[in-house]
Design an enzyme around this catalytic site. Structure first.
Site: not given
Length: 127
Positions: A11, A15, A37, A39, A57, A62, A82, A89, A92, A98
Site C-alpha cells: 500500500h 512502499k 503490482t 506502482t 492495485g 491485486d 497499511d 480496492h 481485491d 483468500r
C-alpha cells in the site's frame, strides 16, 4: 525446474518499507523472479530490481497477482498492507489473501513475517 516467483505488493504508506526490505534481502531475492503490482514494481525497479509489473492495485493488479497464484505461478507473496488506511480496492485485497489460503501460498503482510519466510526458505534451500 519450476520458476520461483515472489509477488510484491505494498500500500502507498508501505512502499518505502517494501523497498528497504528488498534492499536488505537482495542476495536472497536473486534466486527468484519478482512480480509486482504497478506502482510497487516501479519503486522496486527504481531501486535496481528486475521486476515484471502488472496493473496498480486499484486498477486490478491485486486480481492479476491472484490469477498467478491460482495458476501455481507464485511461490510466495509479500504484501505490506497499511491496516490504518482506507483502500477502495479492498475486495481485491481480500480475494488475493483468500487465494493464498486456498492454494497454500505463504503470505507475509508485514516485514517481520516476510523475514521469517525468507529464513525458512533459506533453510529449505540448504537442505
Amino acid at each position: 525446474m519450476k520458476v520461483r516467483r515472489i509477488a510484491i505488493i505494498a500500500h502507498d504508506g508501505k512502499k518505502a518499507e517494501m523497498v528497504a526490505f528488498l534492499n536488505e534481502n537482495k542476495e536472497f531475492l536473486k534466486h527468484f523472479k519478482i512480480v509486482a503490482t504497478g506502482t510497487t514494481g516501479k519503486h522496486a525497479q527504481n531501486a535496481g530490481f528486475e521486476v515484471t509489473r502488472y496493473n496498480s492495485g486499484p486498477l486490478g493488479g491485486d486480481a492479476q497477482i491472484g490469477g498467478l497464484v491460482s495458476e501455481d505461478k507464485i511461490t510466495m507473496v509479500f504484501f505490506f498492507r497499511d491496516p490504518l488506511g482506507k483502500h477502495p480496492h479492498e475486495p481485491d485485497v481480500q480475494m488475493l489473501m483468500r487465494l493464498c489460503d486456498v492454494y497454500d501460498i505463504p503470505l507475509a503482510t508485514n516485514p517481520s513475517t516476510a523475514k521469517h519466510l525468507i529464513k525458512s526458505l533459506i533453510s529449505e534451500m540448504k537442505s
